[in-house]
Design a protein around this motif. Structure first.
Motif, PDB file in Angstrom:
ATOM      1  N   ILE A  72       0.732  -1.353  -0.088  1.00  0.00           N
ATOM      2  CA  ILE A  72       0.186   0.181   0.039  1.00  0.00           C
ATOM      3  C   ILE A  72       0.943   1.222   0.054  1.00  0.00           C
ATOM      4  O   ILE A  72       0.591   2.022  -0.830  1.00  0.00           O
ATOM      5  CB  ILE A  72      -0.874   0.124   1.097  1.00  0.00           C
ATOM      6  N   ALA A  73       1.983   1.235   0.647  1.00  0.00           N
ATOM      7  CA  ALA A  73       2.844   2.477   0.915  1.00  0.00           C
ATOM      8  C   ALA A  73       3.571   2.666  -0.271  1.00  0.00           C
ATOM      9  O   ALA A  73       3.964   3.594  -0.785  1.00  0.00           O
ATOM     10  CB  ALA A  73       3.661   2.187   2.257  1.00  0.00           C
ATOM     11  N   PHE A  74       3.890   1.563  -0.846  1.00  0.00           N
ATOM     12  CA  PHE A  74       4.805   1.444  -1.896  1.00  0.00           C
ATOM     13  C   PHE A  74       4.017   2.020  -3.181  1.00  0.00           C
ATOM     14  O   PHE A  74       4.731   2.819  -4.019  1.00  0.00           O
ATOM     15  CB  PHE A  74       5.543   0.352  -2.340  1.00  0.00           C
ATOM     16  N   ALA A  75       2.989   1.599  -3.271  1.00  0.00           N
ATOM     17  CA  ALA A  75       1.982   1.813  -4.355  1.00  0.00           C
ATOM     18  C   ALA A  75       1.641   3.515  -4.335  1.00  0.00           C
ATOM     19  O   ALA A  75       1.555   4.327  -5.474  1.00  0.00           O
ATOM     20  CB  ALA A  75       0.695   1.226  -4.462  1.00  0.00           C
ATOM     21  N   ALA A  76       1.842   4.113  -2.979  1.00  0.00           N
ATOM     22  CA  ALA A  76       1.434   5.401  -2.894  1.00  0.00           C
ATOM     23  C   ALA A  76       2.660   6.562  -3.131  1.00  0.00           C
ATOM     24  O   ALA A  76       2.489   7.584  -3.224  1.00  0.00           O
ATOM     25  CB  ALA A  76       0.789   5.710  -1.486  1.00  0.00           C
ATOM     26  N   GLY A  77       3.917   5.937  -3.241  1.00  0.00           N
ATOM     27  CA  GLY A  77       5.040   6.725  -3.712  1.00  0.00           C
ATOM     28  C   GLY A  77       6.152   6.354  -2.555  1.00  0.00           C
ATOM     29  O   GLY A  77       7.139   7.154  -2.949  1.00  0.00           O
ATOM     30  N   ALA A  78       5.857   5.688  -1.626  1.00  0.00           N
ATOM     31  CA  ALA A  78       7.077   5.507  -0.622  1.00  0.00           C
ATOM     32  C   ALA A  78       8.255   4.753  -1.217  1.00  0.00           C
ATOM     33  O   ALA A  78       7.984   3.901  -1.985  1.00  0.00           O
ATOM     34  CB  ALA A  78       6.505   4.957   0.741  1.00  0.00           C
ATOM     35  N   ASP A  79       9.405   5.206  -0.681  1.00  0.00           N
ATOM     36  CA  ASP A  79      10.555   4.395  -1.300  1.00  0.00           C
ATOM     37  C   ASP A  79      11.263   3.410  -0.040  1.00  0.00           C
ATOM     38  O   ASP A  79      11.799   2.636  -0.324  1.00  0.00           O
ATOM     39  CB  ASP A  79      11.921   5.462  -1.161  1.00  0.00           C
ATOM     40  N   PHE A  80      10.806   3.979   1.134  1.00  0.00           N
ATOM     41  CA  PHE A  80      11.097   3.004   2.333  1.00  0.00           C
ATOM     42  C   PHE A  80       9.548   2.705   3.076  1.00  0.00           C
ATOM     43  O   PHE A  80       8.839   3.802   3.095  1.00  0.00           O
ATOM     44  CB  PHE A  80      11.956   3.557   3.367  1.00  0.00           C
ATOM     45  N   VAL A  81       9.585   1.458   3.780  1.00  0.00           N
ATOM     46  CA  VAL A  81       8.616   1.436   4.724  1.00  0.00           C
ATOM     47  C   VAL A  81       9.227   1.078   6.024  1.00  0.00           C
ATOM     48  O   VAL A  81      10.257   0.129   5.804  1.00  0.00           O
ATOM     49  CB  VAL A  81       7.355   0.392   4.437  1.00  0.00           C
ATOM     50  N   THR A  82       8.729   0.934   7.252  1.00  0.00           N
ATOM     51  CA  THR A  82       9.353   0.610   8.293  1.00  0.00           C
ATOM     52  C   THR A  82       8.465  -0.486   8.735  1.00  0.00           C
ATOM     53  O   THR A  82       7.167  -0.803   8.870  1.00  0.00           O
ATOM     54  CB  THR A  82       9.318   1.581   9.523  1.00  0.00           C
ATOM     55  N   VAL A  83       9.087  -1.567   9.419  1.00  0.00           N
ATOM     56  CA  VAL A  83       8.595  -2.670  10.231  1.00  0.00           C
ATOM     57  C   VAL A  83       9.044  -2.647  11.422  1.00  0.00           C
ATOM     58  O   VAL A  83      10.302  -2.277  11.641  1.00  0.00           O
ATOM     59  CB  VAL A  83       8.981  -3.976   9.350  1.00  0.00           C
ATOM     60  N   LEU A  84       8.279  -3.276  12.370  1.00  0.00           N
ATOM     61  CA  LEU A  84       8.692  -3.442  13.723  1.00  0.00           C
ATOM     62  C   LEU A  84       9.800  -4.559  13.780  1.00  0.00           C
ATOM     63  O   LEU A  84       9.344  -5.433  13.267  1.00  0.00           O
ATOM     64  CB  LEU A  84       7.622  -3.585  14.527  1.00  0.00           C
ATOM     65  N   GLY A  85      11.254  -4.382  14.337  1.00  0.00           N
ATOM     66  CA  GLY A  85      11.827  -5.609  14.422  1.00  0.00           C
ATOM     67  C   GLY A  85      11.136  -6.730  15.565  1.00  0.00           C
ATOM     68  O   GLY A  85      11.596  -7.541  15.339  1.00  0.00           O
ATOM     69  N   LEU A  86      10.178  -6.360  16.273  1.00  0.00           N
ATOM     70  CA  LEU A  86       9.472  -7.404  17.119  1.00  0.00           C
ATOM     71  C   LEU A  86       8.647  -8.309  16.210  1.00  0.00           C
ATOM     72  O   LEU A  86       8.182  -9.499  16.741  1.00  0.00           O
ATOM     73  CB  LEU A  86       8.697  -6.763  18.097  1.00  0.00           C
ATOM     74  N   ALA A  87       8.328  -7.786  14.940  1.00  0.00           N
ATOM     75  CA  ALA A  87       7.276  -8.511  14.249  1.00  0.00           C
ATOM     76  C   ALA A  87       7.691 -10.097  13.894  1.00  0.00           C
ATOM     77  O   ALA A  87       8.871 -10.187  13.873  1.00  0.00           O
ATOM     78  CB  ALA A  87       6.899  -7.730  12.999  1.00  0.00           C
ATOM     79  N   ASN A  88       6.788 -11.090  13.377  1.00  0.00           N
ATOM     80  CA  ASN A  88       7.380 -12.269  13.188  1.00  0.00           C
ATOM     81  C   ASN A  88       7.973 -12.178  11.921  1.00  0.00           C
ATOM     82  O   ASN A  88       7.882 -11.359  11.088  1.00  0.00           O
ATOM     83  CB  ASN A  88       6.139 -13.262  13.242  1.00  0.00           C
TER      84      ASN A  88
END
Length: 216
Positions: A72-88
């Motif tokens: 969703i973010a990349f399609a909107a034009g973002a170059d980076f997204v953040t994920v939480l390191g705690l995610a699986n």
């Protein structure tokens, strides 16, 4: 090259005004989590339309549905997204796959990660492009800044692109710069001043002077 990332967390109109003033001095614009909560991907699309060449990060702090939310973010034009390191791991891998599909990148936010070195190695193996040591906003008054940890990660993970965030000020740069991050993320120290452009320029000048002194 060391980069300055500006975190924009306020109302969209104010964020756009600040970005217009500070654009000559920053390398990455961050659409911060509070701004995304207010405006959604409209904020990402608006900034992308105004600044087509600017590196843009959407601070989604993804915790689940990694491929879907990153897409969703990349399609909107973002170059980076953040994920939480705690995610699986499956979530991290999904976000990384979405990044590869779009030719974009993923930054892992290491906030509250118990063993940043061990988890950092795993995050890189899963496809993350950068690791961010982030002192949480709610803990900035009680938790020491992670400068020593940043230096240790640089020694142990020399291939990693490292970022640091969380209440950073101009006065903290002499402690941060020797730890050799690749991205310094600044929010309120610039956005909450009466003259954001001047403060952003001062950050950028300090960073560039440090880079030049290392080369010399």
């Amino acid at each position: 090259m060391l980069k300055l990332q500006l975190a924009l967390d306020g109302e969209l109109s104010a964020a756009l005004d600040i970005l217009a003033e500070t654009r000559p001095h920053i390398d990455i614009a961050e659409v911060g989590t509070p701004l995304i909560y207010r405006e959604g991907m409209r904020a990402v699309r608006k900034i992308r339309a105004l600044y087509p060449a600017l590196t843009l990060l959407a601070d989604l702090k993804i915790m689940d549905a990694g491929d879907l939310e990153a897409d969703i973010a990349f399609a909107a034009g973002a170059d980076f997204v953040t994920v939480l390191g705690l995610a699986n791991d499956a979530t991290i891998a999904g976000a990384a796959q979405a990044a590869r599909t779009h030719g974009k990148r993923v930054m892992a936010d290491m906030m509250q990660v118990a063993d940043p070195l061990m988890r950092g190695r795993r995050l890189l193996a899963l496809g993350c492009d950068a690791l961010c040591l982030h002192r949480a906003q709610d803990l900035q008054a009680s938790q020491a800044a992670p400068y020593a940890l940043l230096a240790e990660l640089h020694r142990q993970l020399p291939e990693a692109q490292l970022a640091i965030a969380g209440g950073l000020t101009l006065d903290a740069l002499p402690q941060i710069l020797p730890c050799l991050p690749q991205i310094i993320i600044v929010g309120g120290a610039i956005t909450r001043t009466s003259d954001p452009a001047t403060m952003a320029r001062r950050f950028a000048e300090r960073i560039r002077n440090h880079e030049h002194s290392r080369v010399d």
